[in-house]
Design an enzyme around this catalytic site. Sequence first.
Site, PDB file in Angstrom:
ATOM      1  CE  LYS A  34      -4.285 -29.149  21.797  1.00 16.15           C
ATOM      2  NZ  LYS A  34      -3.171 -28.762  23.655  1.00 16.15           N
TER       3      LYS A  34
ATOM      4  N   GLY B 126       6.517 -25.997  18.673  1.00  9.10           N
ATOM      5  CA  GLY B 126       6.578 -26.875  20.610  1.00  9.10           C
ATOM      6  C   GLY B 126       7.484 -27.940  20.348  1.00  9.10           C
ATOM      7  CB  SER B 127       8.337 -30.975  21.948  1.00  8.80           C
ATOM      8  OG  SER B 127       7.470 -31.819  22.219  1.00  8.80           O
TER       9      SER B 127
ATOM     10  N   GLY C  69       6.714 -33.464  20.677  1.00  4.86           N
ATOM     11  CA  GLY C  69       5.352 -33.541  19.669  1.00  4.86           C
ATOM     12  C   GLY C  69       4.687 -33.382  18.544  1.00  4.86           C
ATOM     13  N   GLY C  70       6.294 -32.789  17.810  1.00  3.54           N
ATOM     14  CA  GLY C  70       5.792 -32.368  16.271  1.00  3.54           C
ATOM     15  C   GLY C  70       6.145 -33.053  15.408  1.00  3.54           C
TER      16      GLY C  70
ATOM     17  CD  GLU D 177       9.485 -21.881  16.403  1.00  6.24           C
ATOM     18  OE1 GLU D 177      10.420 -23.337  16.524  1.00  6.24           O
ATOM     19  OE2 GLU D 177       9.721 -21.592  16.297  1.00  6.24           O
TER      20      GLU D 177
ATOM     21  CB  CYS E  16      12.415 -21.531  19.740  1.00  9.69           C
ATOM     22  SG  CYS E  16      11.954 -20.480  18.665  1.00  9.69           S
TER      23      CYS E  16
ATOM     24  CD  GLU F 144      15.108 -26.753  22.453  1.00  8.55           C
ATOM     25  OE1 GLU F 144      14.762 -25.986  22.122  1.00  8.55           O
ATOM     26  OE2 GLU F 144      14.173 -27.773  22.025  1.00  8.55           O
TER      27      GLU F 144
END
Length: 453
Positions: free
Chosen positions: A137, A192-193, A196-197, A216, A253, A336
């Site tokens: 994606k 990603g965030s 969203g994850g 992650e 990250c 974060e």
Amino acid sequence: MDRARAAADEARSAGPAVRARWLLAVADALDAAAGTLVPVARTETRLPEGRLSGELRRTTFQLRLFAERLHSGALDDVHIDHADPDWPMGARPDIRRTTVPLGPVLVFAASNFPFALSVLGGDTASALAAGCPVVVKAHPGHPELSRLTAAAGRAALADAGAPAHLLQIIEGERAGADAVQDRRTKAVGFTGSTRGGRHLFDLAAARPDPIPFYGELGSTNPVVVTPAGWAGRGEEIATGFAGSCTLGSGQFCTQPGVVFVPDADAFLAALPSLSAGPMLNERIGTAYTDALDALAARDGVQVARRVPGEEGQPDVVLLRTTADAVRNDPALITTEVFGPASLVVAYRSPEEVEEALAEFEGTLTGTVQAAGADDAVGLRMLDLLARYAGRVIWNEWPTGVTVSDAQQHGGPWPASTAPTTTSVGTAAIRRFRRPVAFQNVPGAALPPELRDR
């Protein structure tokens, strides 16, 4: 997804040498296309050419490293128990265990590493090394680069004799969510965030047939500076922190987002000049300022230093607070802020740091800046951080994640959704293969790696 499933049927029988050939062909193709890919990446991500060229070299290196390890057998996971009539719990049959590819893998590309964590980045490399077709994606932050990279990869795989459609890309949030829920998808890799994850993780878990979701996510990467470390290495620590905090405009990250110091005034005064380049895109820039403003508005937090960015560049901001404030609001050190900002936490005793660290659920890294190997406080902090972090660091900095056999990039939630796995390094292949035991199977019917030689 139908094409990926058809490719999986053909790819599952490809031996390690064949899979290595695929990876080497892709690495060569990326090197050959560097003159086209890097300028497009520069335009779409605002990252400097030197950084992008280095990242592309890292990407091809990890493809070649997987290939070399496949050739050497270092990635095999084979166990053989020959039949034993005298086995203590009763006669034991002949049992031989190996691993097989899971099937089509869906990979969500990341924004901040347009080569190393994107179309042909670590997740894709480890899935292809495992013998799994990959559907990527693409990230909307670098769409043209994603298409060009995928085209180069597909052509190289075809030339290497790989199954058709071993690599494909899709675009758009809806398509990505649909693919997570598609019954032909057998695993997901995501960088990603946290928000969203978690959404996609829940979709994967809610399927009638739940599948592994290797996400992650977020991390604040705490750093503990011990009193002895500050006394003996103060200038070195301040300089190292400044470089790590602003590296890549803080869009790593592993950026050190929280630093515990015994003397906040001295630490802040010792810092060199701070600066950062542009953010990857406006959306990330806006999210940075929003998160920073929200954290700065919390009780007990002050802006200690703000270095205004030039036009189109973010401010570099250091916030400060105390261990007492963290005791009252533990979320101060787990929030974060993705960008060139860090929270400096002043402490009076190591016990205050221990109490604060107990508030961490999980983080990708934990760093100790100490004196020598006999720094008792540093050794204690190292032990504590290992309870919450996937990688602990002594007198170095967390930014920069090398690709190697021993690397661990992942940690307890919210650092990742699967803390027993890594998304970087050769061990990442284990995410996309599952064990199968063969009992009393004739030798000719066994996979090659399980046959007696």
